[in-house]
Design a protein around this motif. Structure first.
Motif, short mmCIF file in Angstrom:
data_model
loop_
_atom_site.label_atom_id
_atom_site.label_comp_id
_atom_site.label_asym_id
_atom_site.label_seq_id
_atom_site.Cartn_x
_atom_site.Cartn_y
_atom_site.Cartn_z
N GLU A 1 -25.60 81.36 32.26
CA GLU A 1 -26.84 80.58 32.27
C GLU A 1 -27.07 79.93 33.63
O GLU A 1 -28.21 79.76 34.05
CB GLU A 1 -26.78 79.51 31.19
CG GLU A 1 -26.80 80.06 29.79
CD GLU A 1 -26.51 79.00 28.75
OE1 GLU A 1 -26.08 77.89 29.12
OE2 GLU A 1 -26.72 79.29 27.57
N LEU A 2 -26.00 79.55 34.32
CA LEU A 2 -26.14 78.92 35.63
C LEU A 2 -26.53 79.93 36.70
O LEU A 2 -27.34 79.64 37.58
CB LEU A 2 -24.84 78.24 36.04
CG LEU A 2 -24.49 76.94 35.35
CD1 LEU A 2 -23.14 76.44 35.82
CD2 LEU A 2 -25.54 75.90 35.61
N TYR A 3 -25.91 81.11 36.67
CA TYR A 3 -26.14 82.14 37.67
C TYR A 3 -26.57 83.43 36.97
O TYR A 3 -25.77 84.36 36.82
CB TYR A 3 -24.88 82.39 38.49
CG TYR A 3 -24.31 81.14 39.10
CD1 TYR A 3 -24.97 80.51 40.15
CD2 TYR A 3 -23.12 80.58 38.65
CE1 TYR A 3 -24.46 79.36 40.73
CE2 TYR A 3 -22.61 79.44 39.23
CZ TYR A 3 -23.28 78.84 40.26
OH TYR A 3 -22.76 77.70 40.83
N PRO A 4 -27.83 83.53 36.56
CA PRO A 4 -28.24 84.71 35.79
C PRO A 4 -28.28 86.01 36.60
O PRO A 4 -28.22 87.08 36.03
CB PRO A 4 -29.64 84.34 35.29
CG PRO A 4 -30.11 83.27 36.19
CD PRO A 4 -28.89 82.55 36.70
N LEU B 1 -25.99 86.93 38.85
CA LEU B 1 -24.64 87.36 39.23
C LEU B 1 -23.90 87.94 38.02
O LEU B 1 -24.05 87.45 36.90
CB LEU B 1 -23.84 86.19 39.79
CG LEU B 1 -24.34 85.58 41.09
CD1 LEU B 1 -23.48 84.38 41.47
CD2 LEU B 1 -24.33 86.60 42.20
N PRO B 2 -23.05 88.94 38.23
CA PRO B 2 -22.25 89.46 37.12
C PRO B 2 -21.04 88.54 36.87
O PRO B 2 -20.06 88.56 37.60
CB PRO B 2 -21.80 90.83 37.61
CG PRO B 2 -21.81 90.72 39.10
CD PRO B 2 -22.89 89.74 39.44
N THR B 3 -21.13 87.73 35.86
CA THR B 3 -20.05 86.76 35.57
C THR B 3 -19.25 87.15 34.33
O THR B 3 -18.50 86.32 33.81
CB THR B 3 -20.65 85.36 35.37
OG1 THR B 3 -21.60 85.41 34.30
CG2 THR B 3 -21.30 84.86 36.62
N TRP B 4 -19.36 88.38 33.88
CA TRP B 4 -18.66 88.79 32.67
C TRP B 4 -17.15 88.81 32.86
O TRP B 4 -16.39 88.70 31.90
CB TRP B 4 -19.14 90.17 32.23
CG TRP B 4 -18.99 91.23 33.27
CD1 TRP B 4 -19.94 91.61 34.17
CD2 TRP B 4 -17.83 92.02 33.54
NE1 TRP B 4 -19.44 92.60 34.99
CE2 TRP B 4 -18.14 92.87 34.63
CE3 TRP B 4 -16.56 92.11 32.98
CZ2 TRP B 4 -17.24 93.77 35.15
CZ3 TRP B 4 -15.66 93.01 33.51
CH2 TRP B 4 -16.00 93.83 34.57
N TRP B 5 -16.66 88.91 34.08
CA TRP B 5 -15.23 89.04 34.34
C TRP B 5 -14.56 87.69 34.63
O TRP B 5 -13.35 87.61 34.77
CB TRP B 5 -14.98 89.99 35.49
CG TRP B 5 -15.66 89.57 36.77
CD1 TRP B 5 -16.95 89.82 37.14
CD2 TRP B 5 -15.08 88.82 37.83
NE1 TRP B 5 -17.20 89.27 38.36
CE2 TRP B 5 -16.07 88.65 38.81
CE3 TRP B 5 -13.82 88.28 38.05
CZ2 TRP B 5 -15.84 87.95 39.98
CZ3 TRP B 5 -13.59 87.59 39.23
CH2 TRP B 5 -14.59 87.43 40.18
N VAL B 6 -15.35 86.63 34.72
CA VAL B 6 -14.82 85.30 35.05
C VAL B 6 -14.39 84.61 33.76
O VAL B 6 -15.20 84.43 32.86
CB VAL B 6 -15.87 84.45 35.79
CG1 VAL B 6 -15.32 83.07 36.11
CG2 VAL B 6 -16.34 85.15 37.05
N PRO B 7 -13.12 84.20 33.66
CA PRO B 7 -12.67 83.51 32.44
C PRO B 7 -13.24 82.10 32.37
O PRO B 7 -13.23 81.36 33.35
CB PRO B 7 -11.15 83.49 32.58
CG PRO B 7 -10.89 83.61 34.03
CD PRO B 7 -12.03 84.38 34.61
#
Length: 104
Positions: free
Chosen positions: A62-65, A67-73
């Protein structure tokens, strides 16, 4: 072909040490990015609470739509794969160093 991979690694123990270090550093990098992401979401929540806005918990997506953040725990459960990578990498590195010192 896949059965030759262990023989390839054991033939020169420097390859095995490099693999272990790569796994260890990859897990540490993922945890570091997760800590930075946690700081970003916490800072966002603090900024919203100062402005007296009642906002639910926000995720990195939600903060960085864009960017691919799927890999960040984002939770302890999400950190388990990265910790597993680090444990496996440390185990491989220490085992290969012991083998190198014992036999070479």
């Amino acid at each position: 072909m896949i059965h030759l991979f262990p023989k390839f690694l054991i033939a020169d123990l420097r390859r095995l040490i490099a693999l272990g270090r790569f796994l260890l550093r990859s897990g540490a990098f993922i945890l570091l990015v997760g800590a930075i992401g946690n700081a970003a979401t916490t800072a966002s929540a603090v900024a919203m609470s100062i402005g007296k806005q009642a906002v639910g918990s926000r995720t990195l997506a939600e903060l960085y739509p864009s960017l691919p953040t799927w890999w960040v725990p984002e939770s302890i459960l999400g950190c388990l794969p990265a910790m597993t990578l680090m444990i496996i990498g440390f185990s491989i590195t220490s085992l290969s160093k012991r083998l190198k010192n014992a036999y070479f």
